[in-house]
Design a protein around this motif. Structure first.
Motif, PDB file in Angstrom:
ATOM      1  N   ALA A   1      47.322  44.761 -66.567  1.00 10.24           N
ATOM      2  CA  ALA A   1      48.622  45.291 -66.171  1.00 10.24           C
ATOM      3  C   ALA A   1      48.760  46.694 -66.759  1.00 10.24           C
ATOM      4  N   PHE A   2      49.842  47.391 -66.390  1.00  6.96           N
ATOM      5  CA  PHE A   2      50.093  48.713 -66.953  1.00  6.96           C
ATOM      6  C   PHE A   2      51.583  48.963 -67.099  1.00  6.96           C
ATOM      7  N   THR A   3      51.913  49.923 -67.954  1.00 10.28           N
ATOM      8  CA  THR A   3      53.270  50.431 -68.139  1.00 10.28           C
ATOM      9  C   THR A   3      53.146  51.916 -68.466  1.00 10.28           C
ATOM     10  N   VAL A   4      54.104  52.719 -68.038  1.00 12.82           N
ATOM     11  CA  VAL A   4      54.146  54.137 -68.393  1.00 12.82           C
ATOM     12  C   VAL A   4      55.385  54.367 -69.251  1.00 12.82           C
ATOM     13  N   VAL A   5      55.184  54.993 -70.414  1.00 19.30           N
ATOM     14  CA  VAL A   5      56.291  55.268 -71.335  1.00 19.30           C
ATOM     15  C   VAL A   5      56.299  56.741 -71.729  1.00 19.30           C
TER      16      VAL A   5
END
Length: 119
Positions: free
Chosen positions: A77-81
């Motif tokens: 999975a991925f997330t951008v912060v």
């Protein structure tokens, strides 16, 4: 603020995943519920820094000079912060439910650098 890509890493062949798969269904479902609640809480705690909550990642295709083939990596999975520094971004993921409740192994955090420009 700098932007960072966080990739959730895990292997379907890890011992942690094998242990997870052996759990009785009721216990696994209970952990899944607790994990999703913890993940939502994490999202609420960091909502100001989250640019894109991301999503789970499916199967991988590899494209190169030889064409297209099936491939595999450990990204689940991925997330951008956004954060002031790489260290600050990484601290958001300390004790994340991906690896404290779910059978994930780690979260890798990489700075999204600006595109080079020609002069």
């Amino acid at each position: 603020m700098k932007r960072f890509l966080a990739t959730y890493m895990g292997s379907p062949n890890s011992s942690k995943k094998a242990e997870w798969d052996k759990l009785p269904e009721e216990q696994r479902k209970s952990l899944e519920k607790a994990g999703m609640e913890a993940w939502q809480k994490w999202g609420q705690e960091h909502h100001k820094a989250i640019v894109d909550m991301g999503a789970p990642i499916g199967k991988t295709k590899l494209a190169n000079k030889d064409g297209i083939s099936n491939s595999h990596n450990m990204i689940t999975a991925f997330t951008v912060v956004e954060a002031e520094s790489h260290e600050a971004a990484a601290k958001m993921f300390v004790n994340h439910p991906h690896f404290t409740i779910f059978p994930g192994e780690s979260v890798e955090i990489m700075e999204c650098l600006p595109m080079p420009t020609q002069k």
